[in-house]
Design a protein around this motif. Sequence first.
Motif, PDB file in Angstrom:
ATOM      1  N   THR A  93      23.934-105.363 -47.083  1.00 18.73           N
ATOM      2  CA  THR A  93      24.454-105.684 -45.751  1.00 18.73           C
ATOM      3  C   THR A  93      25.743-104.925 -45.464  1.00 18.73           C
ATOM      4  O   THR A  93      25.921-104.355 -44.378  1.00 18.73           O
ATOM      5  N   GLU A  94      26.655-104.918 -46.427  1.00 22.50           N
ATOM      6  CA  GLU A  94      27.922-104.206 -46.238  1.00 22.50           C
ATOM      7  C   GLU A  94      27.692-102.710 -46.060  1.00 22.50           C
ATOM      8  O   GLU A  94      28.358-102.058 -45.235  1.00 22.50           O
ATOM      9  N   THR A  95      26.748-102.162 -46.793  1.00 21.30           N
ATOM     10  CA  THR A  95      26.469-100.723 -46.700  1.00 21.30           C
ATOM     11  C   THR A  95      25.894-100.373 -45.333  1.00 21.30           C
ATOM     12  O   THR A  95      26.275 -99.360 -44.727  1.00 21.30           O
ATOM     13  N   VAL A  96      24.971-101.217 -44.857  1.00 22.26           N
ATOM     14  CA  VAL A  96      24.365-100.961 -43.545  1.00 22.26           C
ATOM     15  C   VAL A  96      25.404-101.125 -42.435  1.00 22.26           C
ATOM     16  O   VAL A  96      25.517-100.281 -41.538  1.00 22.26           O
ATOM     17  N   THR A 139      31.167 -95.446 -41.770  1.00 20.32           N
ATOM     18  CA  THR A 139      32.308 -95.240 -42.667  1.00 20.32           C
ATOM     19  C   THR A 139      31.859 -94.618 -43.979  1.00 20.32           C
ATOM     20  O   THR A 139      32.520 -93.721 -44.516  1.00 20.32           O
ATOM     21  N   VAL A 140      30.728 -95.111 -44.515  1.00 22.83           N
ATOM     22  CA  VAL A 140      30.189 -94.560 -45.765  1.00 22.83           C
ATOM     23  C   VAL A 140      29.903 -93.075 -45.604  1.00 22.83           C
ATOM     24  O   VAL A 140      30.242 -92.253 -46.468  1.00 22.83           O
ATOM     25  N   GLU A 141      29.288 -92.717 -44.465  1.00 22.10           N
ATOM     26  CA  GLU A 141      28.958 -91.315 -44.226  1.00 22.10           C
ATOM     27  C   GLU A 141      30.224 -90.484 -44.007  1.00 22.10           C
ATOM     28  O   GLU A 141      30.362 -89.376 -44.550  1.00 22.10           O
ATOM     29  N   ALA A 142      31.168 -91.016 -43.230  1.00 13.62           N
ATOM     30  CA  ALA A 142      32.373 -90.261 -42.913  1.00 13.62           C
ATOM     31  C   ALA A 142      33.217 -89.977 -44.154  1.00 13.62           C
ATOM     32  O   ALA A 142      33.806 -88.906 -44.293  1.00 13.62           O
ATOM     33  N   GLY A 174      28.269 -92.128 -49.966  1.00 23.18           N
ATOM     34  CA  GLY A 174      26.854 -92.415 -50.141  1.00 23.18           C
ATOM     35  C   GLY A 174      26.453 -92.553 -51.597  1.00 23.18           C
ATOM     36  O   GLY A 174      25.768 -93.508 -51.990  1.00 23.18           O
ATOM     37  N   ALA A 175      26.886 -91.622 -52.431  1.00 23.25           N
ATOM     38  CA  ALA A 175      26.511 -91.658 -53.845  1.00 23.25           C
ATOM     39  C   ALA A 175      27.066 -92.908 -54.529  1.00 23.25           C
ATOM     40  O   ALA A 175      26.382 -93.558 -55.334  1.00 23.25           O
ATOM     41  N   GLU A 176      28.310 -93.261 -54.179  1.00 25.19           N
ATOM     42  CA  GLU A 176      28.917 -94.446 -54.792  1.00 25.19           C
ATOM     43  C   GLU A 176      28.187 -95.723 -54.373  1.00 25.19           C
ATOM     44  O   GLU A 176      27.941 -96.607 -55.197  1.00 25.19           O
ATOM     45  N   ARG A 177      27.817 -95.812 -53.094  1.00 26.43           N
ATOM     46  CA  ARG A 177      27.093 -96.995 -52.627  1.00 26.43           C
ATOM     47  C   ARG A 177      25.720 -97.074 -53.269  1.00 26.43           C
ATOM     48  O   ARG A 177      25.231 -98.163 -53.593  1.00 26.43           O
TER      49      ARG A 177
END
Length: 608
Positions: free
Chosen positions: A219-222, A227-230, A234-237
């Motif tokens: 849920t947090e990743t979605v 922010t994850v992309e910016a 991605g690899a860490e998530r």
Amino acid sequence: MSTTTPTPTPGSNKLPVAGPDSVRREAKVLAREYRRGLSAVLGLHGLAAIAGLAGPALIGRMVDDVTAGAGLSEVNKLSAFLAAAIVVQTVLMYAARKQSFILGETVFAQLREQFMDRVVALPLSTVERAGTGDLVTRTTRDVDALSHTVRFAVPSVLVAIVATVLTTIATFAAGWKVALPVLIAVPILWTGTRWYLKRAPAGYLREGATYAVLNGTVTETVDGARTVEALGLGAERRRTVDRDLTSCYQAERYTLFLRSVWFPSVEFGYFLPVAATLLWGGWLAGEGQATVGQVTAVTLYVLQLMGPVDELLSWLDEIQVGAASFARIIGIGDVPNDRTASGAQPDGNEIAAHDVRYAYREGHDVLDGISIDLAPGERLAVVGPSGAGKSTLGRLLAGIHGPRTGRVEVGGVPLVDLELEDLRGHVALVTQEHHVFVGSLADNLRLAKPTASDDELAQALAAVDALGWAERLPQGLDTEVGSGGLELTPPQAQQLALARLVLNDPHTLVLDEATSLLDPRAARHLERSLSAVLDGRTVVAIAHRLHTAHDADRVAVVEDGKVSEIGTHHELVDAGGPYAALWASWTDAPTGPDGSSENSSTVSSEQP
């Protein structure tokens, strides 16, 4: 073992799980509440089981009669009785199962409603600390598991118990000597089942907990995908998701291991008594201590006994899953209330904080002895660097959190002493977070005031500059919005939240960056439009855009959990302290004697 797991404390992000004592207590309450329906179910299944017991006895009688040379008429008569018993059993089983399903649906409907009532009543501070993962898992996976248990597992187990008891009695009544090998199954089934039940509850609770963590991570990743992309996370998530998946896999593997040991032992406990009964019964018949009909009847009863025992033990596995989910669901009710209503009514609208301290983690105060008095109708701007405690202060002033020490009062009454509905009539909080619920735009607005007329809704929208776009929607205020409906833009959703605030009509408002999703010019226009609505109300504005501070009656600068400065805009600019530095950064130019600037840079006030 304790009744519940430790109750969450400040800094804990775990929702409680009810212990065995609480689970048994809740189950007993349900059993007492539905004792009539439960008695009817057990009675019908008992009668169906009794009708089913006629078969082996009649077949054994046939064998003895034929062996003794009885005529065809006697065999036909017994066959007619057998057919009648089968028909009666079928009718009773239909009625019993129908009643079981009705009872299961009724009980589950009540459990689901109780659960939703408890979830909605959870203190907001608890929900924020726990995050979405655990709560989503309880409202989806755990509710589904409990649904299956209540609708199918519990009725099946009760029926299996009744059938097992009655069939065992009939087995020994048909020939107790022949039935002695049945006792061989008892230590086998007892030992294997006891071993399983000792380990299964903890295993399934662990399984549910790992799914809660995984759901939270996903849920947090979605939610934070941009922010994850910016930030290139991605690899860490993915590694985090893989780690959580590994935990789920290990938890699932453990419970699978338990079943892989238990099920074979159960199967062995089924078939050994059948073989032993045939051998032992054959020997007794050869010795003249039992008839062939008795051996036949007892063997058939032992075979028939396998059905309910197998169903009983098989459903025990489902019961463990359901019990773990039940413990997680009723554990919601063990969350302590964050307020205790005293019944006292405020004497006036003055908001005051006295020596307030608050900590999210024990021993780490976010607010350190803050005291502020707000006069009715005053506008206070709260500014300061990120992490200084501005939003936490706003939440305490709105009654969302209770202070660790100190008091936050309205009219001399602590906010935490007011019923939540009463509190919201005094103080309301609007943050940069906004929610659009499934339904019409009018339904979303009436969440704040269910009795509001269409004219009142239009006035509230007009007050926040939203009436224009609202009237241009396909069906106007009746347009369906939210998931599956028209998707509102973030600024529109924020205006909707502010319109709810207008309808709620509290005397004190806490605005925590409530216009942050609007561009500076639109935010400025909206705030000016709100001025007429806010006239006469006490307003606490947690601001990043310092024009809000410029227009306020007073400005409080929060640094490191303390109010380092408080005064009017002009006083603080002239003082040359932290606020003057913030103002200079905001305007990016020297201030004039009236506190105005030559440009309107959009630098955040969070910058020192």
